[in-house]
Design an enzyme around this catalytic site. Sequence first.
Site, PDB file in Angstrom:
ATOM      1  N   HIS A   1       9.248  26.278 -17.508  1.00 48.12           N
ATOM      2  CA  HIS A   1      10.401  25.835 -16.734  1.00 48.12           C
ATOM      3  C   HIS A   1      10.473  24.327 -16.496  1.00 48.12           C
ATOM      4  O   HIS A   1      11.229  23.870 -15.649  1.00 48.12           O
ATOM      5  CB  HIS A   1      10.484  26.604 -15.414  1.00 48.12           C
ATOM      6  CG  HIS A   1      11.734  26.340 -14.610  1.00 48.12           C
ATOM      7  ND1 HIS A   1      12.986  26.236 -15.186  1.00 48.12           N
ATOM      8  CD2 HIS A   1      11.915  26.157 -13.285  1.00 48.12           C
ATOM      9  CE1 HIS A   1      13.877  25.993 -14.233  1.00 48.12           C
ATOM     10  NE2 HIS A   1      13.257  25.950 -13.075  1.00 48.12           N
ATOM     11  N   ASP A   2       9.707  23.533 -17.238  1.00 44.55           N
ATOM     12  CA  ASP A   2       9.836  22.078 -17.110  1.00 44.55           C
ATOM     13  C   ASP A   2       9.336  21.376 -18.371  1.00 44.55           C
ATOM     14  O   ASP A   2       8.666  20.350 -18.304  1.00 44.55           O
ATOM     15  CB  ASP A   2       9.077  21.569 -15.881  1.00 44.55           C
ATOM     16  CG  ASP A   2       9.499  20.154 -15.483  1.00 44.55           C
ATOM     17  OD1 ASP A   2      10.541  19.664 -15.987  1.00 44.55           O
ATOM     18  OD2 ASP A   2       8.788  19.536 -14.672  1.00 44.55           O
ATOM     19  N   ILE A   3       9.650  21.938 -19.534  1.00 51.25           N
ATOM     20  CA  ILE A   3       9.270  21.288 -20.789  1.00 51.25           C
ATOM     21  C   ILE A   3      10.204  20.099 -20.969  1.00 51.25           C
ATOM     22  O   ILE A   3      11.423  20.249 -20.988  1.00 51.25           O
ATOM     23  CB  ILE A   3       9.378  22.264 -21.977  1.00 51.25           C
ATOM     24  CG1 ILE A   3       8.393  23.423 -21.787  1.00 51.25           C
ATOM     25  CG2 ILE A   3       9.131  21.534 -23.296  1.00 51.25           C
ATOM     26  CD1 ILE A   3       8.551  24.545 -22.793  1.00 51.25           C
TER      27      ILE A   3
ATOM     28  N   ASN B   1       6.546  15.632 -20.199  1.00 49.42           N
ATOM     29  CA  ASN B   1       5.524  16.658 -19.975  1.00 49.42           C
ATOM     30  C   ASN B   1       4.872  17.110 -21.267  1.00 49.42           C
ATOM     31  O   ASN B   1       4.215  18.153 -21.307  1.00 49.42           O
ATOM     32  CB  ASN B   1       6.115  17.848 -19.224  1.00 49.42           C
ATOM     33  CG  ASN B   1       6.362  17.520 -17.766  1.00 49.42           C
ATOM     34  OD1 ASN B   1       5.756  16.606 -17.225  1.00 49.42           O
ATOM     35  ND2 ASN B   1       7.258  18.238 -17.143  1.00 49.42           N
TER      36      ASN B   1
END
Length: 184
Positions: free
Chosen positions: A46-48, A52
């Site tokens: 949920h935060d690629i 990151n």
Amino acid sequence: MEYIDGGSLYDAIKENGPFNYELCRLYCKQLFTAVSFLHSIGIIHHDISLNNILFTSEGILKLIDFGHSLKFDEAYVEPLSEGPLMSWAPECRYADFLTPAADIWSAGYCLACMATGRRPFLVMDANSEYLDVRVLRLGGNLKYVILGCLSNNPSSRMTAAEILDYPWGLALQLLYPADVCLLA
């Protein structure tokens, strides 16, 4: 904790511009291997994003920052009221439940940035998205993988397994097959 000294994907694109086709294939394999592993254990990252994804000095991609991660059965989220992070899937704007397809969209966004050196959308707001023509001009099967990730309909997106099995002309190979490409 592992020290990662090669910088972020964002930094690499900013400093070097678009990656060549072979590097895109290599990093696509590494990124979607990590995503496939997460999905196999029931986790949505949920935060690629470009920031990151880090590289080791040996060129191994590492996916970091699991602060927004969700279990499949607990993937209820608040829809975003303001513009999403650029690499978040469109459903993050309106859905209250996310699926692994949100990670596919985000990883495809990052892959498009690798291949073009730019964001894949010219405009991205709550009402419209315009795909940059550079994505459509990509050669080989890279374009089809990216488009298979960036479908606005989550159920139409390719899965990580489908991407890893996609016919690139040559089999995708990891330089370091034992590397899971994840960093907690």
